[in-house]
Write an enzyme that holds these catalytic residues in place. Sequence first.
Site, mmCIF file in Angstrom:
data_model
loop_
_atom_site.group_PDB
_atom_site.id
_atom_site.type_symbol
_atom_site.label_atom_id
_atom_site.label_comp_id
_atom_site.label_asym_id
_atom_site.label_seq_id
_atom_site.Cartn_x
_atom_site.Cartn_y
_atom_site.Cartn_z
ATOM 1 N N ASP A 113 -0.469 -13.113 2.012
ATOM 2 C CA ASP A 113 0.460 -11.695 2.391
ATOM 3 C C ASP A 113 0.441 -10.797 1.000
ATOM 4 O OD1 ASP A 113 2.077 -10.501 4.544
ATOM 5 O OD2 ASP A 113 3.099 -10.145 2.858
ATOM 6 N N HIS A 121 -0.419 6.407 1.833
ATOM 7 C CA HIS A 121 -1.570 5.458 2.721
ATOM 8 C C HIS A 121 -2.847 5.374 1.967
ATOM 9 C CE1 HIS A 121 1.339 4.088 5.724
ATOM 10 N NE2 HIS A 121 1.954 5.371 5.603
ATOM 11 N N ASN A 173 3.053 1.460 0.162
ATOM 12 C CA ASN A 173 2.503 2.517 1.111
ATOM 13 C C ASN A 173 3.421 3.740 0.998
ATOM 14 O OD1 ASN A 173 0.111 1.939 2.103
ATOM 15 N ND2 ASN A 173 0.621 0.761 3.803
ATOM 16 N N ASP A 217 -4.812 1.731 1.418
ATOM 17 C CA ASP A 217 -5.956 1.448 1.820
ATOM 18 C C ASP A 217 -6.847 1.051 0.599
ATOM 19 O OD1 ASP A 217 -5.317 2.304 4.275
ATOM 20 O OD2 ASP A 217 -6.520 4.050 4.595
ATOM 21 N N GLU A 255 -1.163 -6.083 5.805
ATOM 22 C CA GLU A 255 -1.541 -6.642 4.756
ATOM 23 C C GLU A 255 -1.692 -8.108 4.273
ATOM 24 O OE1 GLU A 255 3.016 -6.256 4.958
ATOM 25 O OE2 GLU A 255 1.307 -5.359 5.813
#
Length: 308
Positions: free
Chosen positions: A179, A192, A187, A196, A223
Site C-alpha cells: 500500500d 489526480h 492525490n 496516476d 493505491e
Amino acid sequence: MNSSIDIHSMKILIIDNSENSSALIKAILKKEAFENIFTATSVDAALEMLKNQHPDLILLSYVLPEKSGTEGCKLLSGDMHCEDIPIIMVTANNDIQTLQRSFENGAIDYIAKPFNGHELVARVQAHLIRKRVSDDRKKKAITDPLTNIYNRRHFDTIFEHFFSRAFSEEKHITFFMIDIDNFKKYNDNYGHQKGDEALQAVAKTLQEQLHRTDDYLFRLGGEEFSILLYDTPMDFVRALSDKIHTSLKELQIEHHYNEAFGQLTVSMGVTTSLCTEAMSKFNIYNSADEALYQSKENGRNQSTFAVL
C-alpha cells in the site's frame, strides 16, 4: 481470417521422439517464415521446458515413448503453464476412435501423417491467429488499464490456482500486500494526474523486481498492489522486500505530505503459508492484511512478515 495479424514470431513447440518427423515439420514451418520453433522428444521434457518457455501452439505426436499422445495431451492441457495453449495432435492413425480420444484429452485439432505441407501450414496459421486474438482479448480483461499490470480479477484466479497447486504439492505460497503511504494526501495535494503517474511508476518499479515464471504482480485497486510467489524461500522473500523499498526510494518521487519521509513510500504486509486443509485463502489474505496494518502502525515505509 485476419491476415494482418503478425503470427510469425509466435512460439511453436513440436513434441516428437522421431528426429526425422520433427525436422520435417520444422523445415516446412521455417520455409513459411516461422521463427521460434522448439522441439522436445517427450512429454516430460516438454513439461520441464514449459517452466521457462511459453509456446503459443503445441504440435504433439500421437506415438511417444513412456506416455501416449493422449496421456501427454491430458497432462499438458491440465498444466497451469499451458492450459490456454492449443494442442494439435499429429497422427498416422486418423480413425474416429483415435481422434475422439485426442479431442477428449484436450487436443483442439489434428494433422494426419504423411504431412501435406499446405495443410500443415494452414492449420498452424489458423490456430495461431485465433490464439493471438484470444490473448489480446484476455489481456484486456485481466489487465489494469492505468498501470498495465494484472488486475483484481486475475488476482482472484491466480490466487485460487496457487492455493490449489500448493495444497496438492504441499508447498508454500507468499502473499505481499503493498500500500502506498498517505496516497490520499498525495492525490489531494498534487492532483489526480500526478497520482496516476505515481501509480504507474510504482507498478513499473515493482514489476522490475520480479523475474521468475511464478512471480505475479497485481493492482488490487486504488493505491493497493499485491505480489504472489510460489514455493519461495524466506531469505528470497525478505530480499525482495528490501529491493522494493530501495528501488522506490531511488525514484525520489516528492511527497511532502508523507511527513516522516518527504517522498513516496510503501508499507507491506507479507505472509508465507504452507497450504493445508487447516489453512484457507481467507486466512492467508487476512494475515497479510493484518501485517500491512502493523507496518502502518509502526511508522510506514516498512514490511511486516508472518509465517503460517
